[in-house]
Design a protein around this motif. Structure first.
Motif, PDB file in Angstrom:
ATOM      1  N   SER A 268       0.891  -1.325  -0.181  1.00  0.00           N
ATOM      2  CA  SER A 268       0.448   0.162  -0.062  1.00  0.00           C
ATOM      3  C   SER A 268       0.935   1.591   0.033  1.00  0.00           C
ATOM      4  O   SER A 268       2.305   1.136   0.150  1.00  0.00           O
ATOM      5  CB  SER A 268      -0.916   0.362   1.554  1.00  0.00           C
ATOM      6  N   GLU A 269       0.158   2.143   0.140  1.00  0.00           N
ATOM      7  CA  GLU A 269       0.916   3.232   0.140  1.00  0.00           C
ATOM      8  C   GLU A 269       1.430   4.003   1.730  1.00  0.00           C
ATOM      9  O   GLU A 269       3.046   4.207   1.631  1.00  0.00           O
ATOM     10  CB  GLU A 269       0.261   4.842   0.247  1.00  0.00           C
ATOM     11  N   PHE A 270       1.451   2.842   2.701  1.00  0.00           N
ATOM     12  CA  PHE A 270       1.674   3.217   4.065  1.00  0.00           C
ATOM     13  C   PHE A 270       3.345   2.240   3.419  1.00  0.00           C
ATOM     14  O   PHE A 270       4.510   1.900   5.505  1.00  0.00           O
ATOM     15  CB  PHE A 270       0.654   2.768   4.866  1.00  0.00           C
ATOM     16  N   GLY A 271       3.561   0.867   3.604  1.00  0.00           N
ATOM     17  CA  GLY A 271       4.580   0.348   3.218  1.00  0.00           C
ATOM     18  C   GLY A 271       3.766  -1.307   2.300  1.00  0.00           C
ATOM     19  O   GLY A 271       3.019  -1.312   1.535  1.00  0.00           O
ATOM     20  N   ASN A 286     -13.326  -5.838   9.723  1.00  0.00           N
ATOM     21  CA  ASN A 286     -12.809  -5.425  11.161  1.00  0.00           C
ATOM     22  C   ASN A 286     -11.643  -6.057  10.677  1.00  0.00           C
ATOM     23  O   ASN A 286     -11.638  -7.952  10.860  1.00  0.00           O
ATOM     24  CB  ASN A 286     -13.471  -6.179  11.336  1.00  0.00           C
ATOM     25  N   VAL A 287     -10.457  -6.090  10.404  1.00  0.00           N
ATOM     26  CA  VAL A 287      -9.288  -7.260   9.904  1.00  0.00           C
ATOM     27  C   VAL A 287      -8.425  -6.546  11.243  1.00  0.00           C
ATOM     28  O   VAL A 287      -8.219  -5.060  11.758  1.00  0.00           O
ATOM     29  CB  VAL A 287      -8.938  -7.297   8.897  1.00  0.00           C
ATOM     30  N   ARG A 288      -7.093  -7.502  11.615  1.00  0.00           N
ATOM     31  CA  ARG A 288      -5.811  -6.579  11.598  1.00  0.00           C
ATOM     32  C   ARG A 288      -4.713  -6.825  10.765  1.00  0.00           C
ATOM     33  O   ARG A 288      -4.600  -7.616  10.014  1.00  0.00           O
ATOM     34  CB  ARG A 288      -5.810  -7.759  13.449  1.00  0.00           C
ATOM     35  N   HIS A 289      -3.669  -5.987  11.298  1.00  0.00           N
ATOM     36  CA  HIS A 289      -2.938  -6.645  10.205  1.00  0.00           C
ATOM     37  C   HIS A 289      -1.369  -6.094  10.501  1.00  0.00           C
ATOM     38  O   HIS A 289      -1.459  -5.341  11.654  1.00  0.00           O
ATOM     39  CB  HIS A 289      -3.124  -5.296   8.872  1.00  0.00           C
ATOM     40  N   ILE A 290       0.143  -6.479   9.988  1.00  0.00           N
ATOM     41  CA  ILE A 290       0.734  -6.012  10.499  1.00  0.00           C
ATOM     42  C   ILE A 290       1.597  -5.305   9.111  1.00  0.00           C
ATOM     43  O   ILE A 290       1.543  -5.894   7.830  1.00  0.00           O
ATOM     44  CB  ILE A 290       1.822  -7.234  10.571  1.00  0.00           C
ATOM     45  N   LEU A 291       2.328  -3.949   9.671  1.00  0.00           N
ATOM     46  CA  LEU A 291       2.620  -3.539   8.239  1.00  0.00           C
ATOM     47  C   LEU A 291       4.763  -3.076   9.050  1.00  0.00           C
ATOM     48  O   LEU A 291       4.834  -3.096  10.194  1.00  0.00           O
ATOM     49  CB  LEU A 291       2.101  -1.765   9.002  1.00  0.00           C
ATOM     50  N   ARG A 292       5.294  -3.051   7.216  1.00  0.00           N
ATOM     51  CA  ARG A 292       6.549  -3.171   8.066  1.00  0.00           C
ATOM     52  C   ARG A 292       6.600  -2.369   6.722  1.00  0.00           C
ATOM     53  O   ARG A 292       6.242  -2.143   5.817  1.00  0.00           O
ATOM     54  CB  ARG A 292       6.993  -4.585   7.243  1.00  0.00           C
ATOM     55  N   LYS A 293       8.095  -0.955   7.133  1.00  0.00           N
ATOM     56  CA  LYS A 293       7.980  -0.742   5.750  1.00  0.00           C
ATOM     57  C   LYS A 293       9.499  -0.208   6.185  1.00  0.00           C
ATOM     58  O   LYS A 293      10.095  -0.343   6.681  1.00  0.00           O
ATOM     59  CB  LYS A 293       8.003   0.877   7.061  1.00  0.00           C
ATOM     60  N   PRO A 294       9.528  -0.645   4.409  1.00  0.00           N
ATOM     61  CA  PRO A 294      11.057  -0.733   4.101  1.00  0.00           C
ATOM     62  C   PRO A 294      11.807   0.392   4.233  1.00  0.00           C
ATOM     63  O   PRO A 294      11.663   1.592   4.461  1.00  0.00           O
ATOM     64  CB  PRO A 294      10.923  -0.562   2.666  1.00  0.00           C
ATOM     65  N   VAL A 295      13.008   0.790   4.858  1.00  0.00           N
ATOM     66  CA  VAL A 295      13.731   1.583   4.716  1.00  0.00           C
ATOM     67  C   VAL A 295      14.974   2.492   3.841  1.00  0.00           C
ATOM     68  O   VAL A 295      15.377   1.092   3.048  1.00  0.00           O
ATOM     69  CB  VAL A 295      15.164   1.455   6.217  1.00  0.00           C
ATOM     70  N   VAL A 296      14.294   3.019   4.119  1.00  0.00           N
ATOM     71  CA  VAL A 296      15.318   4.497   2.606  1.00  0.00           C
ATOM     72  C   VAL A 296      16.635   4.144   2.971  1.00  0.00           C
ATOM     73  O   VAL A 296      17.556   4.854   4.371  1.00  0.00           O
ATOM     74  CB  VAL A 296      14.604   5.707   2.689  1.00  0.00           C
ATOM     75  N   SER A 297      17.797   3.936   2.310  1.00  0.00           N
ATOM     76  CA  SER A 297      18.764   4.295   2.801  1.00  0.00           C
ATOM     77  C   SER A 297      19.425   5.703   2.066  1.00  0.00           C
ATOM     78  O   SER A 297      18.555   7.138   1.195  1.00  0.00           O
ATOM     79  CB  SER A 297      19.771   3.563   1.682  1.00  0.00           C
ATOM     80  N   GLN A 298      20.477   6.302   3.421  1.00  0.00           N
ATOM     81  CA  GLN A 298      20.836   7.498   2.500  1.00  0.00           C
ATOM     82  C   GLN A 298      21.281   8.077   1.797  1.00  0.00           C
ATOM     83  O   GLN A 298      21.587   8.777   1.014  1.00  0.00           O
ATOM     84  CB  GLN A 298      22.098   7.829   4.384  1.00  0.00           C
ATOM     85  N   ILE A 384       9.109  13.051   6.595  1.00  0.00           N
ATOM     86  CA  ILE A 384       8.410  12.173   6.548  1.00  0.00           C
ATOM     87  C   ILE A 384       6.740  12.436   6.630  1.00  0.00           C
ATOM     88  O   ILE A 384       6.029  13.634   7.221  1.00  0.00           O
ATOM     89  CB  ILE A 384       7.964  11.259   7.812  1.00  0.00           C
ATOM     90  N   ASN A 385       6.482  11.692   5.262  1.00  0.00           N
ATOM     91  CA  ASN A 385       5.160  12.247   5.087  1.00  0.00           C
ATOM     92  C   ASN A 385       3.766  12.328   6.292  1.00  0.00           C
ATOM     93  O   ASN A 385       3.427  11.058   7.059  1.00  0.00           O
ATOM     94  CB  ASN A 385       4.590  12.345   3.424  1.00  0.00           C
ATOM     95  N   GLN A 386       2.567  12.422   5.723  1.00  0.00           N
ATOM     96  CA  GLN A 386       1.199  11.742   6.371  1.00  0.00           C
ATOM     97  C   GLN A 386       1.745   9.939   6.340  1.00  0.00           C
ATOM     98  O   GLN A 386       0.240  10.024   7.071  1.00  0.00           O
ATOM     99  CB  GLN A 386       0.161  12.854   5.624  1.00  0.00           C
ATOM    100  N   ARG A 387       2.033   9.544   5.999  1.00  0.00           N
ATOM    101  CA  ARG A 387       1.481   8.326   5.203  1.00  0.00           C
ATOM    102  C   ARG A 387       2.655   7.722   5.814  1.00  0.00           C
ATOM    103  O   ARG A 387       2.585   6.332   5.341  1.00  0.00           O
ATOM    104  CB  ARG A 387       1.566   8.201   3.733  1.00  0.00           C
ATOM    105  N   GLY A 388       3.848   8.265   6.861  1.00  0.00           N
ATOM    106  CA  GLY A 388       4.404   7.819   6.807  1.00  0.00           C
ATOM    107  C   GLY A 388       5.614   7.694   6.071  1.00  0.00           C
ATOM    108  O   GLY A 388       6.476   7.027   6.519  1.00  0.00           O
ATOM    109  N   LYS A 389       6.093   7.850   5.130  1.00  0.00           N
ATOM    110  CA  LYS A 389       7.097   7.813   4.631  1.00  0.00           C
ATOM    111  C   LYS A 389       8.494   8.906   4.463  1.00  0.00           C
ATOM    112  O   LYS A 389       7.699  10.256   4.448  1.00  0.00           O
ATOM    113  CB  LYS A 389       6.949   7.362   2.800  1.00  0.00           C
ATOM    114  N   THR A 390       9.174   8.043   3.929  1.00  0.00           N
ATOM    115  CA  THR A 390      11.049   9.384   4.052  1.00  0.00           C
ATOM    116  C   THR A 390       9.971   9.996   2.404  1.00  0.00           C
ATOM    117  O   THR A 390      10.394   9.630   1.213  1.00  0.00           O
ATOM    118  CB  THR A 390      11.674   8.845   3.801  1.00  0.00           C
TER     119      THR A 390
END
Length: 459
Positions: A268-271, A286-298, A384-390
């Protein structure tokens, strides 16, 4: 116990002193009592205390004496509710259910996501809390719709606005804070394939552990999900409509049928997510989820910043316009079609505005444009934008209106809203006063010395 409840008994009205009606336990200790009667509805002391506790939990401050203000507010809501029933005001079950889940989610966040702490605080289990909230939210929505109906015909003319403010002393004119309009060009640093594979492997591992029965999905969500709001609740989102979810996430969530199964990996847009069904109810899930966000390299961030600084240099040299850069280069879908112009939905009016107070801008953008002159462009910066992305951004200050005392010529819409809101408040206030006159009310003697907002309670 619900804050606003229906007491289906007229026996109370026949008592010599209704306000002394009491509920006692087996040894005769008073555990509840009727403190007000409004029409055929009673307000219990427990109703007052429940609202007091909820207000304290949410940080609500009451003007005046809370011992007087709180029961009066409950009584006023009953007047609106009674009129809403007379006028056949209706609310939908879907809207009520959505507001219930939003309130529960808000409360859970206040107690660090602990269902047990919430149940202990409310002295009810979650099922009872949800049932009581359903009644309360239905009443609240009916009251709100009733208020809207009472003022829907109110309008003001330009002449009325000018007359209203010409009569105000200069020091009573509203102060309009500094407002700015900002355009941005955004680039999202590219994530390396190796990092994407790492995140997906993590999620596959979680799925395998759940499927083998080694651990529960909720436990993994609490430990590893990068969605802080739902992680504290074991990944649970609460009942959601399709339109409130990311489209890719919703497509998978609404197709789940087996609560024991874990979904495929969803981007998704969040990860990246894995999802587990809890329940479907009508057009909500109603669901439960696990979100993981890839790390952006410097390195990727530095490349994006370098490209944006180069673009900014070309813009200052007038090789092309900021509007063209925003439309053709920016990857921010929220602003690229508006030529980079930031805007916010004004929930109160339903209108969209491009004007921001500085404190309402994202902190990094506010810092970047604070010292700019109108038309200047900032250096590139990351945020960090409103979707939690760098993301990386350059910003242009399109306009600035410094804080000032409102004037009819420069701030007509603001001043019109002031007059309109004053008219609406006056209409509502007078309606309540008139309604009190025609409604049976009885107060406990404890409230006879209160300085109420509305006159006429004591008859």
């Amino acid at each position: 116990m619900s804050i606003i409840k229906k007491v289906m008994t007229l026996v109370l009205l026949a008592l010599p002193l209704v306000a002394t009606a009491q509920k006692k336990d087996s040894i005769g200790t008073v555990i509840d009592e009727v403190v007000w009667v409004v029409g055929d509805e009673a307000i219990l002391r427990s109703d007052v205390e429940a609202l007091r506790m909820q207000s304290a939990m949410e940080g609500v401050k009451w003007s005046g004496n809370p011992d007087c203000t709180i029961p009066e507010q409950i009584a006023v809501q009953k007047l609106f509710k009674h009129q809403a029933q007379i006028d056949s005001i209706e609310v939908t079950d879907a809207d009520v259910a959505q507001e219930v889940e939003q309130q529960i989610s808000y409360w859970l966040e206040m107690v660090d996501g602990s269902r047990e702490r919430l149940e202990e605080y409310k002295h009810q289990n979650l099922t009872q809390i949800r049932a009581d909230l359903r009644e309360e939210m239905k009443d609240r929505q009916m009251v709100q719709k009733m208020k809207q109906k009472l003022v829907e015909d109110i309008a003001v003319t330009p002449a009325e606005v000018r007359r209203y403010f010409s009569a105000l002393p200069q020091d009573s004119l509203p102060f309009v804070p500094t407002e700015v309009e900002v355009q941005i060009v955004q680039l999202t640093p590219k994530i390396e394939q190796e990092e994407l594979n790492r995140v997906k492997d993590e999620l596959r591992n979680y799925t395998e552990r759940v499927n083998k029965g080694e651990t529960r999905f909720q436990t993994l969500a609490q430990l590893y999900s990068e969605d802080p709001g739902s992680a504290r609740r074991g990944g649970e989102l609460g009942l959601m409509g399709r339109g409130t979810l990311d489209p890719a996430f919703a497509a998978v969530a609404f197709n789940l049928t087996d609560p024991k199964k874990v979904s495929k990996i969803v981007e998704s847009e969040f990860g990246f997510h894995i999802i587990q069904l809890i329940e479907k109810r009508g057009d909500k899930v109603n669901v439960r989820h696990i979100l993981r966000k890839p790390v952006v390299s410097q390195e990727a961030v530095d490349r994006a910043l370098g490209r944006l600084d180069s673009i900014a240099a070309d813009l200052r040299a007038e090789k092309f316009s900021f509007e063209d850069a925003a439309s053709l280069i920016s990857d921010d879908k929220d602003t690229r079609n508006a030529k980079g112009l930031l805007s916010t939905d004004q929930m109160r009016t339903g209108k969209t505005s491009s004007k921001f107070r500085m404190q309402d801008l994202p902190a990094e953008i506010a810092k970047a444009v604070d010292t700019l002159k109108v038309g200047e462009i900032s250096n590139a910066f990351q945020m960090i934008n409103q979707r939690g992305k760098t993301v990386c951004v350059i910003a242009k200050l399109k306009s600035r209106t410094d804080g000032h005392k409102a004037s009819v010529t420069e701030d007509f819409q603001i001043m019109k809203d002031v007059v309109l809101n004053k008219r609406r408040e006056d209409r509502i206030h007078q309606w309540v006063v008139d309604k009190i006159k025609s409604t049976y009310t009885r107060l406990n003697d404890d409230y006879k010395d209160c300085n109420f907002e509305y006159e006429g309670w004591i008859k």
